[in-house]
Design an enzyme around this catalytic site. Structure first.
Site, PDB file in Angstrom:
ATOM      1  N   ARG A  10      76.031  88.364  52.882  1.00 41.97           N
ATOM      2  CA  ARG A  10      76.036  88.663  54.324  1.00 41.97           C
ATOM      3  C   ARG A  10      76.474  87.450  55.146  1.00 41.97           C
ATOM      4  O   ARG A  10      77.140  87.606  56.170  1.00 41.97           O
ATOM      5  CB  ARG A  10      74.652  89.167  54.739  1.00 41.97           C
ATOM      6  CG  ARG A  10      74.288  90.484  54.026  1.00 41.97           C
ATOM      7  CD  ARG A  10      73.970  91.583  55.010  1.00 41.97           C
ATOM      8  NE  ARG A  10      73.987  92.887  54.371  1.00 41.97           N
ATOM      9  CZ  ARG A  10      72.949  93.716  54.272  1.00 41.97           C
ATOM     10  NH1 ARG A  10      71.776  93.367  54.771  1.00 41.97           N
ATOM     11  NH2 ARG A  10      73.086  94.901  53.708  1.00 41.97           N
ATOM     12  N   ARG A  57      72.641  84.522  29.121  1.00 44.99           N
ATOM     13  CA  ARG A  57      72.826  83.144  28.656  1.00 44.99           C
ATOM     14  C   ARG A  57      74.175  83.142  27.950  1.00 44.99           C
ATOM     15  O   ARG A  57      74.420  83.973  27.079  1.00 44.99           O
ATOM     16  CB  ARG A  57      71.691  82.755  27.707  1.00 44.99           C
ATOM     17  CG  ARG A  57      70.310  82.841  28.359  1.00 44.99           C
ATOM     18  CD  ARG A  57      69.254  82.130  27.553  1.00 44.99           C
ATOM     19  NE  ARG A  57      67.904  82.478  27.988  1.00 44.99           N
ATOM     20  CZ  ARG A  57      67.229  81.869  28.973  1.00 44.99           C
ATOM     21  NH1 ARG A  57      67.786  80.878  29.634  1.00 44.99           N
ATOM     22  NH2 ARG A  57      65.997  82.235  29.293  1.00 44.99           N
ATOM     23  N   THR A 112      64.777  79.731  38.990  1.00 45.99           N
ATOM     24  CA  THR A 112      64.007  79.770  37.745  1.00 45.99           C
ATOM     25  C   THR A 112      62.526  79.878  38.096  1.00 45.99           C
ATOM     26  O   THR A 112      62.081  79.250  39.059  1.00 45.99           O
ATOM     27  CB  THR A 112      64.231  78.515  36.868  1.00 45.99           C
ATOM     28  OG1 THR A 112      63.161  78.418  35.906  1.00 45.99           O
ATOM     29  CG2 THR A 112      64.275  77.223  37.659  1.00 45.99           C
ATOM     30  N   ILE A 113      61.799  80.648  37.304  1.00 42.83           N
ATOM     31  CA  ILE A 113      60.366  80.766  37.607  1.00 42.83           C
ATOM     32  C   ILE A 113      59.618  79.480  37.256  1.00 42.83           C
ATOM     33  O   ILE A 113      58.487  79.291  37.668  1.00 42.83           O
ATOM     34  CB  ILE A 113      59.709  81.969  36.882  1.00 42.83           C
ATOM     35  CG1 ILE A 113      59.802  81.817  35.362  1.00 42.83           C
ATOM     36  CG2 ILE A 113      60.299  83.275  37.345  1.00 42.83           C
ATOM     37  CD1 ILE A 113      58.895  82.806  34.616  1.00 42.83           C
ATOM     38  N   ASP A 114      60.257  78.603  36.468  1.00 41.86           N
ATOM     39  CA  ASP A 114      59.536  77.436  35.938  1.00 41.86           C
ATOM     40  C   ASP A 114      59.270  76.328  36.966  1.00 41.86           C
ATOM     41  O   ASP A 114      58.456  75.446  36.721  1.00 41.86           O
ATOM     42  CB  ASP A 114      60.315  76.832  34.763  1.00 41.86           C
ATOM     43  CG  ASP A 114      60.324  77.757  33.558  1.00 41.86           C
ATOM     44  OD1 ASP A 114      59.606  78.766  33.580  1.00 41.86           O
ATOM     45  OD2 ASP A 114      61.063  77.465  32.601  1.00 41.86           O
ATOM     46  N   MET A 156      54.335  81.379  31.123  1.00 38.38           N
ATOM     47  CA  MET A 156      55.638  80.800  30.779  1.00 38.38           C
ATOM     48  C   MET A 156      55.762  79.361  31.296  1.00 38.38           C
ATOM     49  O   MET A 156      54.985  78.915  32.138  1.00 38.38           O
ATOM     50  CB  MET A 156      56.762  81.656  31.340  1.00 38.38           C
ATOM     51  CG  MET A 156      57.063  82.845  30.451  1.00 38.38           C
ATOM     52  SD  MET A 156      58.508  83.730  31.042  1.00 38.38           S
ATOM     53  CE  MET A 156      58.797  84.807  29.649  1.00 38.38           C
ATOM     54  N   GLY A 157      56.778  78.709  30.794  1.00 38.31           N
ATOM     55  CA  GLY A 157      57.046  77.315  31.156  1.00 38.31           C
ATOM     56  C   GLY A 157      57.288  76.543  29.879  1.00 38.31           C
ATOM     57  O   GLY A 157      56.379  75.926  29.333  1.00 38.31           O
ATOM     58  N   LYS A 200      27.611  78.728  32.875  1.00 39.95           N
ATOM     59  CA  LYS A 200      28.603  79.809  32.822  1.00 39.95           C
ATOM     60  C   LYS A 200      28.424  80.636  31.571  1.00 39.95           C
ATOM     61  O   LYS A 200      27.967  80.130  30.549  1.00 39.95           O
ATOM     62  CB  LYS A 200      30.008  79.224  32.814  1.00 39.95           C
ATOM     63  CG  LYS A 200      30.297  78.432  34.054  1.00 39.95           C
ATOM     64  CD  LYS A 200      31.764  78.188  34.211  1.00 39.95           C
ATOM     65  CE  LYS A 200      31.967  77.381  35.489  1.00 39.95           C
ATOM     66  NZ  LYS A 200      33.280  77.469  35.997  1.00 39.95           N
ATOM     67  N   HIS A 239      56.902  88.443  29.635  1.00 38.95           N
ATOM     68  CA  HIS A 239      57.947  88.711  30.630  1.00 38.95           C
ATOM     69  C   HIS A 239      57.494  89.474  31.862  1.00 38.95           C
ATOM     70  O   HIS A 239      58.307  89.662  32.777  1.00 38.95           O
ATOM     71  CB  HIS A 239      59.134  89.419  29.961  1.00 38.95           C
ATOM     72  CG  HIS A 239      59.947  88.469  29.124  1.00 38.95           C
ATOM     73  ND1 HIS A 239      59.557  88.080  27.871  1.00 38.95           N
ATOM     74  CD2 HIS A 239      61.099  87.803  29.394  1.00 38.95           C
ATOM     75  CE1 HIS A 239      60.451  87.233  27.384  1.00 38.95           C
ATOM     76  NE2 HIS A 239      61.391  87.049  28.290  1.00 38.95           N
TER      77      HIS A 239
END
Ligand code: F6P
Length: 309
Positions: A10, A57, A112-114, A156-157, A200, A239
């Site tokens: 846009r 990839r 990236t989610i990392d 993840m990571g 706990k 995922h």
């Protein structure tokens, strides 16, 4: 990523530029999967996870032959600048490509989610992933407390503990295990035993998949050897962390950076990743974004422990 694509398309259209979408990242660039984008091509995608352009990839882009075909396709479509969205692999490819083809203009967005890229406070996707993890941990906690169990939850990571760190603090985890610090299982077992004895009956340990002691399953096993009396369970979130409705923060970040990428290219800037640092758009060379290590927020590890007493 969809919010970023929308912003790029846009903005380009509003500046009277022609804009094309390339399917499947570098793979599609090599195979010529390129399509003209109009304003309506990005209608109704801001709330959708994943990417309408798909992703891949690409091993072929790591070869000179692959990059030559990609360049040919760009020329054939009269495309004279690229915006790439991704992480280390994406930017490494961009550096090589620009070096080979007379500084071909490429600007990158951190997708990236990392959250492991230098040059931005947050990467696009990180906030959504943390949100998903926290929702999941809140649900798992119900079983943990009802059955007096100790849960090891893997997030993840591969090389980065940011998802573990933020979700661990937000979900009130007893312990957060990340690749940025060496993991001493004897210490962890001792602290967990102390927690569970003292006040706990259950606990949550968040484990980043890339830890030096292994993933949640391996770590749970090793802790179990030290604390056989404790009922432990393992959950690997996998995922689910990479999908779902993007959070407002992610959409805003993607909007700002997508818009800025078109402007940066118009001003002749390239070879850089755009990021948001202290609410300002900053440019970092691809080399620095890849090679420099982002500061890890170690203070949050201590905070998590303090608040878990
Ligand atoms: O690089 C981002 C990341 O989300 C890592 O945290 C994770 O290990 C990896 O991708 C998963 O990749 P794939 O979907 O290719 O298995």
């Amino acid at each position: 990523m969809n919010a970023a694509i929308r912003a790029i398309v846009r903005t380009a259209i509003s500046e009277n530029l022609d804009v094309y979408g390339v399917y499947r990242g570098y793979e599609g660039l090599i195979d010529g999967e390129i399509t003209k984008m109009e304003s309506h091509s990005v209608s109704n995608i801001i709330q959708r996870g994943g990417t309408i352009l798909k992703s891949a990839r690409s091993k072929r882009f790591m070869t000179p032959e692959g990059r030559a075909r990609a360049y040919e396709n760009l020329l054939n479509n009269s495309i004279d600048a690229l915006v790439v969205i991704g992480g280390n692999g994406t930017f490494t490819g961009a550096v090589e490509f620009a070096r080979e083809y007379n500084d071909y203009p490429v600007v990158g967005l951190p997708g990236t989610i990392d959250n492991d890229l230098y040059g931005t406070d947050y990467t696009i996707g990180f906030d959504t992933a943390v949100h998903t993890v926290v929702e999941a941990v809140d649900k798992i906690r119900d079983t943990a407390t009802s059955h007096n169990r100790l849960f090891f939850i893997e997030v993840m990571g591969r090389d980065s503990g940011y998802i573990a760190l933020f979700s661990g603090v937000a979900a009130g985890a007893e312990y957060i295990i990340v690749p940025e610090t060496k993991t001493y299982l004897d210490n962890i077992a001792r602290l967990l035993k102390y927690d569970l004895r003292k006040n706990k009956t259950s606990g949550i340990v968040i484990v980043a998949e890339g830890d030096d002691q292994g993933g949640a399953s391996q770590i749970a096993e090793k802790v179990k050897e030290r604390l056989p009396e404790i009922d432990t369970r393992v959950t690997i979130l996998g995922h689910i962390q990479r999908g779902g409705t993007p959070t407002p923060n992610d959409r805003v970040l993607a909007g700002i950076l997508g818009n800025s990428s078109v402007k940066a290219l118009r001003e002749g800037h390239h070879g850089v990743m755009l990021g948001l640092v202290d609410k300002k758009v900053v440019e970092t060379t691809f080399e620095d974004a890849i090679r420099k290590k982002k500061d890890f927020y170690f203070g949050l590890l201590e905070l998590a422990r303090t608040l878990a007493i």
